[in-house]
Scaffold this active site. Structure first.
Site, PDB file in Angstrom:
ATOM      1  N   GLU A  42      33.711  -3.072 -35.350  1.00  0.00           N
ATOM      2  CA  GLU A  42      35.043  -2.932 -34.761  1.00  0.00           C
ATOM      3  C   GLU A  42      36.064  -3.364 -35.798  1.00  0.00           C
ATOM      4  OE1 GLU A  42      35.980  -5.022 -31.079  1.00  0.00           O
ATOM      5  OE2 GLU A  42      37.795  -3.805 -30.901  1.00  0.00           O
ATOM      6  N   CYS A  87      37.449  -3.206 -27.883  1.00  0.00           N
ATOM      7  CA  CYS A  87      38.727  -2.968 -27.206  1.00  0.00           C
ATOM      8  C   CYS A  87      39.637  -2.057 -28.017  1.00  0.00           C
ATOM      9  CB  CYS A  87      39.427  -4.291 -26.933  1.00  0.00           C
ATOM     10  SG  CYS A  87      38.616  -5.219 -25.633  1.00  0.00           S
ATOM     11  N   ASN A  99      34.873   1.507 -22.811  1.00  0.00           N
ATOM     12  CA  ASN A  99      34.495   0.180 -23.300  1.00  0.00           C
ATOM     13  C   ASN A  99      34.946  -0.869 -22.290  1.00  0.00           C
ATOM     14  OD1 ASN A  99      33.755  -1.813 -25.508  1.00  0.00           O
ATOM     15  ND2 ASN A  99      35.869  -2.387 -25.084  1.00  0.00           N
ATOM     16  N   GLU A 100      34.008  -1.466 -21.616  1.00  0.00           N
ATOM     17  CA  GLU A 100      34.296  -2.587 -20.704  1.00  0.00           C
ATOM     18  C   GLU A 100      35.412  -2.260 -19.725  1.00  0.00           C
ATOM     19  OE1 GLU A 100      35.406  -6.110 -22.844  1.00  0.00           O
ATOM     20  OE2 GLU A 100      33.420  -6.382 -23.689  1.00  0.00           O
TER      21      GLU A 100
HETATM   22  O1  AHR Z   1      33.788  -8.034 -29.870  1.00  0.00           O
HETATM   23  C1  AHR Z   1      35.099  -8.399 -29.589  1.00  0.00           C
HETATM   24  C2  AHR Z   1      35.604  -7.823 -28.281  1.00  0.00           C
HETATM   25  O2  AHR Z   1      34.847  -8.310 -27.226  1.00  0.00           O
HETATM   26  C3  AHR Z   1      35.480  -6.337 -28.148  1.00  0.00           C
HETATM   27  O3  AHR Z   1      36.559  -5.679 -28.686  1.00  0.00           O
HETATM   28  C4  AHR Z   1      35.419  -6.129 -26.680  1.00  0.00           C
HETATM   29  O4  AHR Z   1      34.752  -4.958 -26.339  1.00  0.00           O
HETATM   30  C5  AHR Z   1      34.744  -7.366 -26.193  1.00  0.00           C
HETATM   31  O5  AHR Z   1      35.281  -7.870 -25.048  1.00  0.00           O
END
Ligand code: AHR
Length: 658
Positions: A47, A251, A381-382
């Site tokens: 990320e 995120c 994502n989440e």
């Molecule tokens: O890994 C850091 C963050 O943690 C990521 O962006 C998110 O997906 C998770 O909550």
């Protein structure tokens, strides 16, 4: 008549089967004591957080190369952040940031230098990169810049690499040739080592000119790719031999508001045409490391690409403090969903389509006519499991799975190992029969130890699991060992856990938004965490068949010892049998190993041990404080292994070829 335990178990199985008390699946497992597990189990999560891309893996040495930094990236930032205006040797004139005649619509800001008198030394700009530019004596650096000559006369330009005390350690000159935007390229060779150099671009004659996209790349990038990656950092990642790489987040994918979503098409093509934007983690992303570079890197390190695309909703924490709030999720308007779904389909075509297809042609244009063999794609994502999310996910899922049954879609089940989003996410995945879901959790080491059997009871007939993000909230040896305990459970359940990746992966020291991370670095040094070595030991020692009951971990032959964990896999490519033995206790423990089911094992094995003090860590100052050590080990069909206190041991045993 002597009856072995195995035969007795078999008789019981037959008896229970005839009574219909155990399923055939369980019977198969009981009778063989082995099962196929995912060949793609351990991979990596990338990320762009903690300066992982710009200022990190992406080898660009100039910060804010396109003058696109702005206060919305970070309070106090603007187009001239990390640039300095130079008027030396009695030169005078003006500098301004303008937008009237940009290089293109995606790259609106540029600098105008109006040189009224160039004096002796000229007038220009200086950039010190990300905490200083690192150059090495004798190495070449590719410089390029877009210039538009605004006044009539040609203007001579000088580019210099400056050492700390202003010493010139590399230079080149050229003159403007066009009143249109034109790219000028040259190569600078550094004549000395410097960890904190800067780059200056100086106009040496009277006149007015526009400057944009000032770029400096080491020629020695990873695999010498143009627009490539920082070689040492990329190699540290490659050394993990990950089976897959998830990108570009996290995120970052669903973004801080709809306009901040990561849209893959903005990140391909010539760098000057890419759409940079605010990074959800409070800085700027140039998109210089974009989808093509991600795919190329995956191929270069032998990892399957796993892109994650937004499920057409923004992060639920948009506009608020991260993880607090839950009100900011917004969906792409339904009448725009068809176009959005097409964007997802186009990505599959970009990765896998023939060069004759629209998007396959763009891949070929970027230098890769062969497909990238995309097998997996993450959607969401989440995301908060709202009706808005569900509606959009289903629209995407139905079309993509119908058009591309060969690509496995991975759904999302929230940010925690349990709770509302987790339950609703799983319920939804079951309803749609989603092939795999992405679980995330960041918990204390004790949680990982207590929950090492989490997946033993997962239903094998439901969606499979991608454990896309996990970490035990610390970089001490004990954290890493708690993760190792858990990873033995992932291997044991490798039939249902198809993939797993620690998160986050990269962090530039001094620019972190999240701790712990797997690999810390600055401009010159890299410090893989102890957790990195645990990931590496599992990753480079993956197998595709799991065997039960090879290790016996009892306390003096009685109750099972809760400070021990183990797994045994076989790698069908090499034929090697691999044991992973974890002791999280404070004293050495003996584990009994029984390899009698493996025929023709070779007595000379290797044993790699990671051990140290409970709270030992690695750091940039002491990068090798805790590292694994490999030695030879003689093994027998049955042997006792003394697992050191606080250790992970990996024993690799070869099998004689027939
Ligand atoms: O890994 C850091 C963050 O943690 C990521 O962006 C998110 O997906 C998770 O909550």
């Amino acid at each position: 008549m002597r009856m072995t335990m195995r035969k007795i178990t078999g008789l019981f199985v037959l008896l229970f089967l005839s009574l219909g008390l155990i399923s055939t699946a369980q019977h198969q497992k009981l009778s063989s004591n082995s099962k196929h597990i995912s060949p793609d189990l351990f991979g990596i999560f990338f990320e762009d957080i903690n300066y992982a891309a710009d200022g990190g893996l992406y080898a660009e040495l100039i910060q804010n190369r396109s003058f696109e930094y702005s206060p919305s990236d970070r309070k106090g930032w603007n187009s001239l952040t990390s640039w300095e205006y130079l008027t030396e040797g009695f030169a005078y004139g003006t500098i301004s940031v303008e937008t009237q005649s940009p290089l293109n619509e995606n790259n609106r800001h540029y600098v105008v230098l109006n040189v009224e008198d160039a004096g002796q030394d000229g007038l220009g700009l200086k950039n010190s990169g990300f905490d200083g530019i690192v150059v090495r004596a004798g190495e070449k650096y590719d410089f390029s810049v877009f210039v538009r000559q605004i006044s009539d006369q040609s203007i001579p330009l000088q580019v210099k690499l400056l050492g700390k005390k202003g010493v010139v350690i590399g230079e080149a000159t050229f003159s403007t040739q066009s009143t249109m935007w034109k790219k000028y390229s040259t190569v600078l060779t550094a004549n000395q080592n410097e960890d904190s150099a800067s780059l200056v671009i100086i106009a040496k004659g009277k006149g007015k000119l526009g400057i944009d996209v000032v770029s400096l790349f080491p020629e020695k990038t990873f695999k010498n790719r143009p627009n490539g990656l920082r070689a040492d950092l990329a190699q540290t990642i490659a050394d993990l031999k990950p089976k897959f790489m998830r990108f570009p987040g996290g995120c970052l994918v669903h973004g801080d508001g709809l306009g901040n979503m990561y849209r893959w098409k903005n990140t391909i093509g010539p760098i000057e045409q890419r759409v940079g934007q605010r990074n959800i983690w409070g800085y700027h992303q140039t998109a210089g490391l974009g989808y093509f570079e991600y795919f190329q890197f995956c191929e270069d390190i032998g990892a399957k690409p796993l892109p994650v695309l937004p499920a057409a909703v923004s992060c639920q924490n948009s506009g608020g403090t991260w993880r607090i709030g839950g009100t900011g999720q917004k969906g792409i308007p339904l009448d725009e969903m068809q176009a959005y779904i097409q964007e997802v389909l186009d990505l599959i075509e970009y990765a896998n389509g023939p060069v004759t297809s629209t998007w396959g042609a763009k891949r070929a244009e970027a230098g890769h006519p062969l497909p990238f063999n995309l097998e997996y794609i993450g959607i969401g994502n989440e995301d908060k499991q709202t009706p808005e999310f569900r509606e959009r996910f289903k629209l995407i899922y139905d079309v993509v799975s119908a058009k591309h049954p060969e690509v496995k879609i991975i759904g999302t089940v929230g940010p925690s190992p349990s709770g509302e989003d987790f339950d609703l996410g799983w319920k939804f995945a079951r309803e749609l029969n989603v092939p795999m879901v992405d679980e995330h959790y960041y918990e204390k080491p004790d949680w990982f130890i207590a929950n090492q059997k989490r997946y033993d009871s997962y239903k094998r007939s439901e969606s499979k699991v991608y454990l896309g993000e996990y970490a035990s909230q610390g970089s001490k040896l004990f954290n890493a060992l708690a993760e190792a305990v858990y990873m033995t459970g992932l291997e044991r359940n490798g039939d249902v856990i198809r993939m797993a990746s620690y998160a986050p992966m990269l962090a530039r020291v001094g620019h972190t938004q999240w701790n712990p991370d797997l690999i810390y670095f600055n401009s010159t040094a890299i410090s893989p965490s102890v957790n990195y070595y645990v990931q590496k030991l599992f990753s480079v020692n993956q197998g595709d068949t799991y065997y039960d009951n090879v290790e016996s971990m009892t306390n003096q032959g009685k109750v099972s010892d809760s400070t021990l964990a183990a797994s045994c896999v076989k790698d069908s490519k090499t034929g090697d049998v691999i044991l992973k033995l974890v002791n999280i206790g404070k004293v050495e423990k003996t584990m009994k190993i029984n390899l009698s089911r493996f025929k023709r094992i070779v007595a000379n094995a290797t044993c790699t041990v990671l051990t140290g003090a409970f709270d030992a860590k690695n750091s940039l100052e002491k990068p090798e404080n805790v590292v694994p050590v490999t030695s030879d080990l003689k093994v027998n069909v049955k042997f006792d292994y003394k697992a050191p206190a606080l250790s992970l041991s990996v024993i690799r045993i070869s099998v004689k070829k027939m």
